[in-house]
Design an enzyme around this catalytic site. Sequence first.
Site, PDB file in Angstrom:
ATOM      1  N   TYR A 234       0.876  -1.166   0.000  1.00 44.69           N
ATOM      2  CA  TYR A 234       0.000   0.000   0.000  1.00 44.69           C
ATOM      3  C   TYR A 234       0.914   1.217   0.000  1.00 44.69           C
ATOM      4  O   TYR A 234       1.670   1.427   0.951  1.00 44.69           O
ATOM      5  CB  TYR A 234      -0.909   0.020   1.231  1.00 44.69           C
ATOM      6  CG  TYR A 234      -2.114  -0.881   1.117  1.00 44.69           C
ATOM      7  CD1 TYR A 234      -3.339  -0.348   0.723  1.00 44.69           C
ATOM      8  CD2 TYR A 234      -2.029  -2.237   1.392  1.00 44.69           C
ATOM      9  CE1 TYR A 234      -4.467  -1.151   0.609  1.00 44.69           C
ATOM     10  CE2 TYR A 234      -3.143  -3.056   1.279  1.00 44.69           C
ATOM     11  CZ  TYR A 234      -4.354  -2.507   0.893  1.00 44.69           C
ATOM     12  OH  TYR A 234      -5.450  -3.294   0.777  1.00 44.69           O
ATOM     13  N   HIS A 418     -17.456  -1.978   2.978  1.00 47.00           N
ATOM     14  CA  HIS A 418     -16.160  -2.044   3.639  1.00 47.00           C
ATOM     15  C   HIS A 418     -16.181  -2.930   4.879  1.00 47.00           C
ATOM     16  O   HIS A 418     -17.000  -2.745   5.777  1.00 47.00           O
ATOM     17  CB  HIS A 418     -15.719  -0.628   4.041  1.00 47.00           C
ATOM     18  CG  HIS A 418     -14.402  -0.599   4.757  1.00 47.00           C
ATOM     19  ND1 HIS A 418     -13.217  -0.895   4.121  1.00 47.00           N
ATOM     20  CD2 HIS A 418     -14.086  -0.326   6.040  1.00 47.00           C
ATOM     21  CE1 HIS A 418     -12.228  -0.809   4.993  1.00 47.00           C
ATOM     22  NE2 HIS A 418     -12.723  -0.464   6.171  1.00 47.00           N
TER      23      HIS A 418
END
Lengths: 625, 625
Positions: A234, A418
Amino acid sequence: MPAHLTHQHCWSSLPSPSVREAASMYSTAVAIFLVILVAALQSSEPPESSFPYHIPLDPEGILELSWNISYVQDIIHFQLQVQGPRAGVLFGMSDRGEMENADLIVLWTDGNRSYFADAWSDQKGQIHLDAQQDYQLLQVQRTSDGLSLLFKRPFVTCDPKDYLIEDDTVHLVYGILEKPFQSLEAINTSSLNTGLQRVQLLKSEVPTPAMPADVQTIEIQAPDILIPDNETTYWCYVFVLPPDFSEHRRHIIKYEAIVTEGNEALVHHMEVFQCSAEFESIPQYDGFCGSKMEPDRLNYCRHVLAAWALGAKAFYYPEEAGVAFGGVGSSRYLRLEVHYHNPWNIRGRHDSSGIRLYYTDSLRKFNAGIMELGLVYTPVMAIPPQETAFVLTGYCTDKCTMMALPPSGIHIFASQLHTHLTGRKVVTVLARNGQEMKVVNRDNHYSPYFQDIRMLKKIVSVFPGDVLITSCTYNTEDRKLATVGGFGILEEMCVNYVHYYPQTELELCKSAVNDGYLQKYFRQVNSFNNEEVCTCPQASVPEQFTSVPWNSYNRDMLKALYRFAPISMHCNKTSGVSFQGEWNPQPLPEITSTLKEPGPNCPAQQAPSHTNPTVVSAAGAEAES
Amino acid sequence: MPAHLTHQHCWSSLPSPSVREAASMYSTAVAIFLVILVAALQSSEPPESSFPYHIPLDPEGILELSWNISYVQDIIHFQLQVQGPRAGVLFGMSDRGEMENADLIVLWTDGNRSYFADAWSDQKGQIHLDAQQDYQLLQVQRTSDGLSLLFKRPFVTCDPKDYLIEDDTVHLVYGILEKPFQSLEAINTSSLNTGLQRVQLLKSEVPTPAMPADVQTIEIQAPDILIPDNETTYWCYVFVLPPDFSEHRRHIIKYEAIVTEGNEALVHHMEVFQCSAEFESIPQYDGFCGSKMEPDRLNYCRHVLAAWALGAKAFYYPEEAGVAFGGVGSSRYLRLEVHYHNPWNIRGRHDSSGIRLYYTDSLRKFNAGIMELGLVYTPVMAIPPQETAFVLTGYCTDKCTMMALPPSGIHIFASQLHTHLTGRKVVTVLARNGQEMKVVNRDNHYSPYFQDIRMLKKIVSVFPGDVLITSCTYNTEDRKLATVGGFGILEEMCVNYVHYYPQTELELCKSAVNDGYLQKYFRQVNSFNNEEVCTCPQASVPEQFTSVPWNSYNRDMLKALYRFAPISMHCNKTSGVSFQGEWNPQPLPEITSTLKEPGPNCPAQQAPSHTNPTVVSAAGAEAES
């Protein structure tokens, strides 16, 4: 890239078997299969030249899938391109990307002839011919550098061995055949090079609003990153908007991904977050997200401006709405987060991928907003270990919508689901007067590794007094201790970020179980198990959950508690302050009628279809004679 | 009574409508329906002349159903006979005998033509044509005193509107049409004379063992009873066997019902119980069961010798087994119980129905025995009020079968399921090494009003170490308080009386939840609800259950308790004494793999069948021209 039907070659490059073997195989093939030279016969069907959607299947981009959708016929046309000489290929779908129990097409050769079949893999990975052939081959094409297949399939086939293609995440699977197989049954997926790719196949195809004349763009791109040779990276990059963005408000009306050419298979997803305006400035950063080097203030860059995932096209806001951007009280600091997925540890790739925002000074009628539905980030909502499908539910109550929504309602046009690592399904349902009315968004194949913003096929309007119920299903089979709610990656969330207009003050409409009732649960656990363990109240809630002995009774009781106990509501404004009123405890919304999960509408009577593989080339057979 | 095809009459006796109306109806009929003169066309199919099974559908015997079963073709042929002139008839099956959501055949007239159709009723009782016509009309016959229909249907039709015919109880429904209807859709079952009858349609057809030469019979019959004009009467009669029955042991090898002619529709079921040998004598009695006049000692006449219910044929024991009867230690006193069902309060009927026992002096190889599986009759097993499908489960554990069964096992050949009024389903499953292996007997349409002894289609052998799990599903929607286990008719039972050989000492293999754990449950209820109520331990268990506030949490916790808590086992000999060992508490048997309830095997592809009613008479149409 239109695919034209060319002269049929024998596309296998492997040596032919002896004439005797070939003859034996040939007669077997004739006995088992009705020989249809489909590629030749069906060449009258024009090749599909327009494939709006593309996705690389493997990290090297050897397999690339393109597709289009016909919502009139409920059919998908697929074009599968495979680079390099291959004996065959296998492609399909399965529940969560496993190669077992998958719905497949297989193109294989026995070294002589080539065959195409609608097939399925059993729980051991062995391939079988489907009784019903629903994938229809339209074209096989051999080009100088590989192979191209064109085929179609209805969304719903009513074949119990087939995957039901719905609006939600689809786990595509693939495998490469490097040698001939005497029969379809001789293939086992465990012996192949295989992989999976997640995608939303059935995208919403709402008409694209026209761009105004004064549309401008800005590109939020990472500056020439060397992609690390780790499976998962990330990358975080702080981007500063030019000073004039503070001068007046604009509307973002569209955004799209910019992916560096050649890296299409490595850039998995990207998000742009706006930082909180409470800080004058945010430190520059260009590095791993969550690293110790990352400035703490980046934690305040959480307001989603744009989110893209593999396979997604440009995102357009409805023509009456745009996202307020710039002007007084709007931070100039953005955080770009890029997720690189590099399982084969490819080295030396440079990348400058990012997101292009389209904005206009001509403000649209409404500001678009984002509202958080689901569960509060609190450990009181927990999942016992070793559960395969534990459900947690968060509510946005009638009391909160009554207080916060305008009488004309709000209109949800997109949704981003999510959870953290153990999330497997997410759904938000709208209820009115105690009755479930419609699904806002549902993903029965949700993966935490594939969180894109999805346009809804139909806008859902929510009025004061409506209830929004968000449920997440978790799998904690690989956990030894309870998984509590929270921000940590090993903790869990259950959130639906809904994108809507007109923007209201309501930013967060979520719930959690009332803590007093949770403490009653812990006292019951203690009293029932006359304790060695102690889930004592002086301990923290995560500690209390950690000491619960997870027998079936304590599991069932926790489910019963979540189904029964009053809740604590968070009905909060953008400022983080709650709307006026009593929010804890609140009664659990009463639902008297629930929506049935609609199954496919499969009539008992159905036109039979052919149940044989298709011989795709006669070249091998000619060699025999 | 073979039915022969005769000349087709217009069997409706009602006046014809005007020619214009008739013409309009006719053209409608032609437009909607494909006209097939089935009765004429299909006369080549020979009428089924052999119907081993018969049952009156209504209490007056106006409708009588006969049927046979083909286990080769999985088809039932039905013959329905209706007495008197009628405009039409409706017959079918539904989940529990309701006229709504029923699978039906309808024979109706528009005053002109007559039609036959496979139909269904919706939840409001309105009739609709089935998309798939699975009942096939073979013959319509008009005789001097009524109407006779011959039709057939497969057990499984794969039409979602059709009833799935299985081995268990079937609720047959019927209605009489007294006037013409313009269309099928014009009929609503709520406007008709309707009723229901319970029956096992798919009877076991094991070959009938030959009777020995020395077979003798004895008839246990009530002496000329005047059937009371109440809906429900249980009549009890004490029958004394002749003194020579004490001299030596015989084997009962068969029994059958003797029903007084004319009362076939009133005699609902009969049972013969043998009294306990511990009493020298039992007082004579001939009156209502359970009346204050009934001598208390009749409570000791509970050992089932024979049980018959409407629609059942003779019961044959397997050729290697018989029920020990007579001789030393066998009581000469029997109790005959006859259940009269007289909903129309018919008066003045005399009855001497009963049961004929067939016995032999030539003892067979094995004594047959009866074993009780399921739940102990104790209030610790309770069902909360307002439940639609609450399940209680009783176990016969591996420890008990290990101790009590011979190494060569026992062989269950018949089973009688038993609950009181709220029972809706009963099933017994055999498990071995933690895995469910097979169903011993299952009734998903169980009714406490229809408890016959059913021959199993296949003998189930049970070996030492096997576990037998008996589950009952209850509906307490009409109860305000908890229903506890016990002997009372408003209390509940969950029992499977299995008939088996060779007889063992084990008479009772049942369980209940351990009382200590139930007390923990009550303490939890108290602590969670910080009480006005008190489920205090000094109260009796029924009192404790009565004071539970039945919110969802306390309901879920009770279910969780029964799923989790250790059990108290009753592993008892005929004498009432338990086998040696520790039986309370015992661990709940662990089941790691459960049987799937098999659905019908409905292929996605199916041959289409015609979807139109059948015009059964052309006479009306002729009148038009």
